[in-house]
Design a protein around this motif. Structure first.
Motif, PDB file in Angstrom:
ATOM      1  N   LEU A   1       0.823  -1.209   0.000  1.00 36.89           N
ATOM      2  CA  LEU A   1       0.000   0.000   0.000  1.00 36.89           C
ATOM      3  C   LEU A   1       0.860   1.263   0.000  1.00 36.89           C
ATOM      4  O   LEU A   1       0.627   2.202  -0.761  1.00 36.89           O
ATOM      5  N   LEU A   2       1.889   1.276   0.850  1.00 33.22           N
ATOM      6  CA  LEU A   2       2.754   2.455   0.929  1.00 33.22           C
ATOM      7  C   LEU A   2       3.536   2.658  -0.369  1.00 33.22           C
ATOM      8  O   LEU A   2       3.723   3.786  -0.826  1.00 33.22           O
ATOM      9  N   LYS A   3       3.988   1.534  -0.977  1.00 33.75           N
ATOM     10  CA  LYS A   3       4.707   1.644  -2.258  1.00 33.75           C
ATOM     11  C   LYS A   3       3.814   2.238  -3.330  1.00 33.75           C
ATOM     12  O   LYS A   3       4.236   3.092  -4.110  1.00 33.75           O
ATOM     13  N   ALA A   4       2.548   1.774  -3.353  1.00 35.74           N
ATOM     14  CA  ALA A   4       1.600   2.285  -4.343  1.00 35.74           C
ATOM     15  C   ALA A   4       1.350   3.773  -4.119  1.00 35.74           C
ATOM     16  O   ALA A   4       1.357   4.572  -5.061  1.00 35.74           O
ATOM     17  N   LEU A   5       1.187   4.157  -2.855  1.00 30.99           N
ATOM     18  CA  LEU A   5       0.936   5.563  -2.509  1.00 30.99           C
ATOM     19  C   LEU A   5       2.085   6.437  -2.982  1.00 30.99           C
ATOM     20  O   LEU A   5       1.895   7.485  -3.601  1.00 30.99           O
ATOM     21  N   LYS A   6       3.316   5.994  -2.732  1.00 29.76           N
ATOM     22  CA  LYS A   6       4.496   6.776  -3.084  1.00 29.76           C
ATOM     23  C   LYS A   6       4.623   6.923  -4.602  1.00 29.76           C
ATOM     24  O   LYS A   6       4.897   8.007  -5.103  1.00 29.76           O
ATOM     25  N   LYS A   7       4.393   5.798  -5.330  1.00 29.40           N
ATOM     26  CA  LYS A   7       4.501   5.838  -6.790  1.00 29.40           C
ATOM     27  C   LYS A   7       3.409   6.720  -7.397  1.00 29.40           C
ATOM     28  O   LYS A   7       3.682   7.538  -8.276  1.00 29.40           O
ATOM     29  N   LEU A   8       2.172   6.561  -6.894  1.00 30.23           N
ATOM     30  CA  LEU A   8       1.049   7.313  -7.469  1.00 30.23           C
ATOM     31  C   LEU A   8       1.237   8.816  -7.306  1.00 30.23           C
ATOM     32  O   LEU A   8       0.835   9.589  -8.172  1.00 30.23           O
ATOM     33  N   ASN A   9       1.877   9.213  -6.197  1.00 29.91           N
ATOM     34  CA  ASN A   9       2.120  10.639  -5.969  1.00 29.91           C
ATOM     35  C   ASN A   9       2.947  11.259  -7.086  1.00 29.91           C
ATOM     36  O   ASN A   9       2.809  12.436  -7.389  1.00 29.91           O
ATOM     37  N   LYS A  10       3.829  10.440  -7.675  1.00 28.85           N
ATOM     38  CA  LYS A  10       4.750  10.963  -8.697  1.00 28.85           C
ATOM     39  C   LYS A  10       4.209  10.790 -10.113  1.00 28.85           C
ATOM     40  O   LYS A  10       4.857  11.164 -11.071  1.00 28.85           O
ATOM     41  N   MET A  11       3.029  10.156 -10.248  1.00 32.96           N
ATOM     42  CA  MET A  11       2.513   9.874 -11.580  1.00 32.96           C
ATOM     43  C   MET A  11       1.509  10.943 -12.016  1.00 32.96           C
ATOM     44  O   MET A  11       0.991  11.694 -11.214  1.00 32.96           O
ATOM     45  N   ASN A  12       1.271  10.996 -13.329  1.00 35.78           N
ATOM     46  CA  ASN A  12       0.300  11.950 -13.859  1.00 35.78           C
ATOM     47  C   ASN A  12      -1.066  11.297 -14.002  1.00 35.78           C
ATOM     48  O   ASN A  12      -1.168  10.072 -14.094  1.00 35.78           O
ATOM     49  N   ILE A  13      -2.079  12.140 -14.069  1.00 36.61           N
ATOM     50  CA  ILE A  13      -3.446  11.636 -14.235  1.00 36.61           C
ATOM     51  C   ILE A  13      -3.548  10.896 -15.560  1.00 36.61           C
ATOM     52  O   ILE A  13      -3.047  11.365 -16.586  1.00 36.61           O
ATOM     53  N   GLY A  14      -4.149   9.702 -15.518  1.00 32.57           N
ATOM     54  CA  GLY A  14      -4.273   8.890 -16.729  1.00 32.57           C
ATOM     55  C   GLY A  14      -3.234   7.789 -16.802  1.00 32.57           C
ATOM     56  O   GLY A  14      -3.391   6.827 -17.533  1.00 32.57           O
TER      57      GLY A  14
ATOM     58  N   VAL B   1      -5.399  -2.666  -0.770  1.00 30.60           N
ATOM     59  CA  VAL B   1      -4.918  -1.745  -1.808  1.00 30.60           C
ATOM     60  C   VAL B   1      -6.079  -1.313  -2.708  1.00 30.60           C
ATOM     61  O   VAL B   1      -6.224  -0.138  -3.045  1.00 30.60           O
ATOM     62  N   ILE B   2      -6.941  -2.286  -3.048  1.00 34.57           N
ATOM     63  CA  ILE B   2      -8.062  -1.978  -3.938  1.00 34.57           C
ATOM     64  C   ILE B   2      -9.076  -1.058  -3.261  1.00 34.57           C
ATOM     65  O   ILE B   2      -9.511  -0.059  -3.838  1.00 34.57           O
ATOM     66  N   ASP B   3      -9.409  -1.354  -2.000  1.00 30.76           N
ATOM     67  CA  ASP B   3     -10.347  -0.485  -1.265  1.00 30.76           C
ATOM     68  C   ASP B   3      -9.806   0.930  -1.162  1.00 30.76           C
ATOM     69  O   ASP B   3     -10.518   1.914  -1.358  1.00 30.76           O
ATOM     70  N   TRP B   4      -8.509   1.013  -0.821  1.00 29.92           N
ATOM     71  CA  TRP B   4      -7.887   2.322  -0.640  1.00 29.92           C
ATOM     72  C   TRP B   4      -7.894   3.114  -1.942  1.00 29.92           C
ATOM     73  O   TRP B   4      -8.263   4.281  -1.986  1.00 29.92           O
ATOM     74  N   ALA B   5      -7.497   2.452  -3.060  1.00 30.00           N
ATOM     75  CA  ALA B   5      -7.409   3.140  -4.351  1.00 30.00           C
ATOM     76  C   ALA B   5      -8.790   3.605  -4.820  1.00 30.00           C
ATOM     77  O   ALA B   5      -8.931   4.700  -5.361  1.00 30.00           O
ATOM     78  N   LYS B   6      -9.805   2.775  -4.573  1.00 26.35           N
ATOM     79  CA  LYS B   6     -11.171   3.165  -4.941  1.00 26.35           C
ATOM     80  C   LYS B   6     -11.596   4.396  -4.156  1.00 26.35           C
ATOM     81  O   LYS B   6     -12.201   5.313  -4.684  1.00 26.35           O
ATOM     82  N   LYS B   7     -11.249   4.384  -2.850  1.00 32.69           N
ATOM     83  CA  LYS B   7     -11.616   5.501  -1.990  1.00 32.69           C
ATOM     84  C   LYS B   7     -10.955   6.802  -2.461  1.00 32.69           C
ATOM     85  O   LYS B   7     -11.500   7.882  -2.287  1.00 32.69           O
ATOM     86  N   GLN B   8      -9.737   6.668  -3.031  1.00 29.21           N
ATOM     87  CA  GLN B   8      -9.037   7.843  -3.536  1.00 29.21           C
ATOM     88  C   GLN B   8      -9.623   8.318  -4.870  1.00 29.21           C
ATOM     89  O   GLN B   8      -9.211   9.338  -5.396  1.00 29.21           O
ATOM     90  N   GLY B   9     -10.556   7.535  -5.423  1.00 32.56           N
ATOM     91  CA  GLY B   9     -11.202   7.914  -6.674  1.00 32.56           C
ATOM     92  C   GLY B   9     -10.508   7.402  -7.917  1.00 32.56           C
ATOM     93  O   GLY B   9     -10.788   7.865  -9.022  1.00 32.56           O
ATOM     94  N   HIS B  10      -9.577   6.450  -7.775  1.00 30.51           N
ATOM     95  CA  HIS B  10      -8.907   5.893  -8.951  1.00 30.51           C
ATOM     96  C   HIS B  10      -9.716   4.753  -9.550  1.00 30.51           C
ATOM     97  O   HIS B  10     -10.586   4.174  -8.897  1.00 30.51           O
ATOM     98  N   GLU B  11      -9.388   4.427 -10.780  1.00 33.74           N
ATOM     99  CA  GLU B  11     -10.014   3.292 -11.455  1.00 33.74           C
ATOM    100  C   GLU B  11      -9.188   2.047 -11.145  1.00 33.74           C
ATOM    101  O   GLU B  11      -7.975   2.047 -11.341  1.00 33.74           O
TER     102      GLU B  11
END
Lengths: 75, 172
Positions: free
Chosen positions: A17-30, A46-56
């Motif tokens: 989860l933390l790795k995903a959070l760190k990587k997503l912060n540096k990525m662009n929308i899309g 990870v899936i629940d968290w990402a959905k909550k953040q509004g990602h697909e």
């Protein structure tokens, strides 16, 4: 659109989860993040968290007890 | 059939798990006179191994205070914590097998091994300073009306928060 892979094999909570959070912060929308994991909890948290953040989000079991989680950054 | 599958394969709600754990701990306390502890059992195993290797530790300060010594008639391997720790492992394995989730996990690399070992030593040492782990010093302490359970709870959150920050900044 960029595809980024992170290797979370043999790693337990909360590392994936933390790795995903760190990587997503540096990525662009899309952009799409692909996480490889063999930790069954990641399929839930990870899936629940990402959905909550509004990602697909989607995932697939690529072999016995090993999954790929696809997260498309939406915001 | 569907219901049974749901029960053994899907996670149960937190509240169901909490109530069952509470009832089991009350039962254990009623029959054995002691609430549930985990790390104390592991400490005794470690001490048992040291004893076999010829290390004399009966006069160590730790075993002379706070009721840390073995119960009467028990040894470092033959005691109530050994029974319950083995039962926890068996129960967890049975649940994992029933849900078809059992899997041998590999060690990823040396870094993971090293951090795992260091983390284990820190947790083991910390659990001795705090009268137990999150079971003995938290889950069993609060229902015993002991203040140290509440202190433990506060610092458990502080520790988890700090741990995540350190992990995020330095290790990932």
């Amino acid at each position: 659109m960029l595809e980024v892979r992170i290797d979370c094999m043999h790693e337990a909570c909360p590392i994936p989860l933390l790795k995903a959070l760190k990587k997503l912060n540096k990525m662009n929308i899309g952009d799409v993040l692909i996480m490889e994991t063999d930790h069954s909890c990641s399929i839930t948290n990870v899936i629940d968290w990402a959905k909550k953040q509004g990602h697909e989000v989607d995932y697939a079991e690529i072999s016995d007890g090993e999954w790929e989680i696809y997260i498309e950054k939406r915001q | 059939m569907r219901v049974i599958e749901k029960i053994i394969k899907k996670p149960w709600p937190y509240i169901a798990g909490g109530i069952i754990l509470a009832l089991l701990n009350i039962t254990l306390f009623a029959f054995s006179g002691k609430p549930w502890r985990i790390t104390t059992g592991f400490l005794y195993w470690g001490m048992g191994i040291l004893e076999v290797m010829g290390v004399d530790h009966l006069d160590w300060h730790y075993f002379t205070v706070n009721g840390n010594q073995l119960s009467e008639g028990k040894t470092f391997f033959n005691n109530e914590y050994t029974v319950i720790n083995l039962s926890v492992m068996m129960g967890a394995s049975i649940a994992a097998f029933l849900a078809s989730e059992f899997k041998w996990k590999r060690i990823k690399n040396r870094k993971q091994l090293l951090f795992g070992l260091v983390g284990g030593v820190l947790m083991g040492y910390g659990s001795r300073l705090s009268f137990g782990c999150n079971i003995g010093a938290y889950f069993s302490a609060i229902p015993s009306f002991s203040l140290h359970g509440w202190v433990y709870a506060v610092f458990m959150f502080v520790g988890a928060w700090l741990g995540c920050k350190l992990l995020f900044k330095f290790l990932l």
